[in-house]
Design an enzyme around this catalytic site. Structure first.
Site, PDB file in Angstrom:
ATOM      1  N   GLY A 113     -11.931  -6.484 -11.007  1.00 49.26           N
ATOM      2  CA  GLY A 113     -10.917  -7.033 -10.110  1.00 49.26           C
ATOM      3  C   GLY A 113     -11.391  -8.293  -9.400  1.00 49.26           C
ATOM      4  N   CYS A 114     -12.632  -8.287  -8.973  1.00 48.49           N
ATOM      5  CA  CYS A 114     -13.184  -9.442  -8.259  1.00 48.49           C
ATOM      6  C   CYS A 114     -13.311 -10.641  -9.187  1.00 48.49           C
ATOM      7  CB  CYS A 114     -14.525  -9.079  -7.644  1.00 48.49           C
ATOM      8  SG  CYS A 114     -14.376  -7.736  -6.435  1.00 48.49           S
ATOM      9  N   THR A 115     -13.605 -10.378 -10.460  1.00 45.22           N
ATOM     10  CA  THR A 115     -13.686 -11.458 -11.440  1.00 45.22           C
ATOM     11  C   THR A 115     -12.306 -12.064 -11.666  1.00 45.22           C
ATOM     12  OG1 THR A 115     -15.630 -10.487 -12.487  1.00 45.22           O
ATOM     13  CG2 THR A 115     -14.317 -12.008 -13.820  1.00 45.22           C
TER      14      THR A 115
ATOM     15  N   ALA B 235     -11.481 -14.247  -8.582  1.00 43.46           N
ATOM     16  CA  ALA B 235     -12.282 -15.475  -8.509  1.00 43.46           C
ATOM     17  C   ALA B 235     -11.871 -16.473  -9.593  1.00 43.46           C
ATOM     18  CB  ALA B 235     -13.766 -15.140  -8.624  1.00 43.46           C
TER      19      ALA B 235
END
Length: 162
Positions: free
Chosen positions: A45-47, A50
């Site tokens: 999710g963070c990828t 970003a």
């Protein structure tokens, strides 16, 4: 967890970026800053989030909006994240949770039906005045990574790339 609301003073921070340079909210005087908090570099999710911010970074910048991502990761992990995913967005390390706690984004969340303490994915739109003091314009707690950048871009009236 104490949360922020529109109109609240935005907490100042001084955190290292992926290269170890200290970045402060007040460095962005007379700008609008999107400060987003994410749980951990190099996770799915963070990828997504970003990469989406990186893909829209030129449109944000041209609209007078800077973007800063903050996580409890180390600067080394942020450098790997940036390199592996070709990220251009500014990423700051907050392993001591100073900004994380000040913005009220640490709390209990459910992961696969189990309560876990950690970062609650959140985004703040901060208007920084000419003296470097920030005021919260938007405080968005518990956002979803997928589609978040597009929704935020539309909310701020930032046009999509042609």
């Amino acid at each position: 967890m104490s949360t922020l609301a529109p109109g609240d003073p935005a907490p100042e921070f001084a955190l290292p970026d992926a290269d170890g340079n200290i970045v402060r909210l007040s460095d962005h005087a007379a700008r609008t800053v999107v400060v987003y908090f994410y749980p951990a570099a190099l996770t799915p999710g963070c990828t997504v989030q970003a990469i989406d911010f990186t893909a829209s970074l030129d449109e944000f910048t041209q609209s007078g909006v800077d973007v800063i991502g903050i996580s409890p990761d180390t600067t080394d992990k942020l450098a790997k994240f940036r390199m592996r995913k070709n990220l251009r967005v500014t990423l700051l390390a907050d392993p001591q949770r100073t900004a994380i706690d000040a913005y009220g984004v640490w709390g209990t969340k459910m992961i696969f039906g189990k309560p876990i303490d950690g970062i609650i994915r959140s985004t703040f739109v901060v208007d920084v005045d000419a003296d470097g003091r920030g005021t919260v314009r938007e405080a968005l707690y518990d956002v979803r990574a997928a589609g978040h950048v597009d929704r935020l871009r539309k909310k701020l009236g930032i046009p999509a790339a042609v």
